[in-house]
Design an enzyme around this catalytic site. Sequence first.
Site, short mmCIF file in Angstrom:
data_model
loop_
_atom_site.label_atom_id
_atom_site.label_comp_id
_atom_site.label_asym_id
_atom_site.label_seq_id
_atom_site.Cartn_x
_atom_site.Cartn_y
_atom_site.Cartn_z
N LYS A 121 -7.62 1.54 -9.56
CA LYS A 121 -6.50 2.56 -9.33
C LYS A 121 -5.91 3.05 -10.59
O LYS A 121 -5.68 4.09 -10.81
CB LYS A 121 -5.63 2.00 -8.32
CG LYS A 121 -4.66 2.71 -7.96
CD LYS A 121 -3.42 2.14 -6.70
CE LYS A 121 -2.77 1.17 -7.60
NZ LYS A 121 -1.79 0.55 -6.51
N ASP A 139 -4.68 4.41 -3.69
CA ASP A 139 -3.64 3.61 -3.40
C ASP A 139 -3.65 3.56 -1.77
O ASP A 139 -4.34 3.86 -1.20
CB ASP A 139 -2.48 4.28 -3.73
CG ASP A 139 -1.82 5.36 -3.07
OD1 ASP A 139 -2.72 5.91 -2.56
OD2 ASP A 139 -0.67 5.81 -3.45
#
Length: 213
Positions: A121, A139
Amino acid sequence: MTKEERALAAVALLKKEYPEASCTLDYDQAWKLLVSVRLAAQCTDARVNVVVQDLYAQYPSVEALAAAEPEEIEAIVKPCGLGRSKARDISACMRVLRDQYGGKVPDNFDALLKLPGVGRKSANLIMGDVFGKPAIVTDTHCIRLSNRIGLVDGIKDPKKVEMELWKLIPPEEGNDFCHRLVLHGRDVCTARTQPHCDRCCLSKICLRAGVQE
């Protein structure tokens, strides 16, 4: 409607609803985004943006932060939660940047993944926001909305969601699409309340529009 058609429709509808898409973490240098995204784990971006002001006032460069002891960093970032582990990762990451990259953040995805405390991420966020390269930032908002809309089927693993979205979202749209999912997830397709389907720009293409959870 196929998943590909639904994905393209979602991209277009979210772009119209949120024409300005950007990261909600404040930064003016790449290394600061690396620090902030590590602090943002289980913490709001708004709180991180406040806490890092004190951090950067005391340690205004990669070299200064790399020279700090983890305990000194922890004393400042503690309000973000998980202070010890975050401070340890930030310290180690800054030292790698100082010692191996001349204080610069690498623009290579695999190199980013090797930095302490940096996962997929974070690496995607850096690639997309800092270097303008194709990125999918999975996310919690991205994962939740992708499942609700019907872009993925009951997949909660971030890497698996990322891999599925790579197949559906045009590469040049991926980074901004994920930022728009964050905005939409915070305001409309919320996690802790029933999603507000009555004012959702995606309701006509969403598989779960109007479904009580």
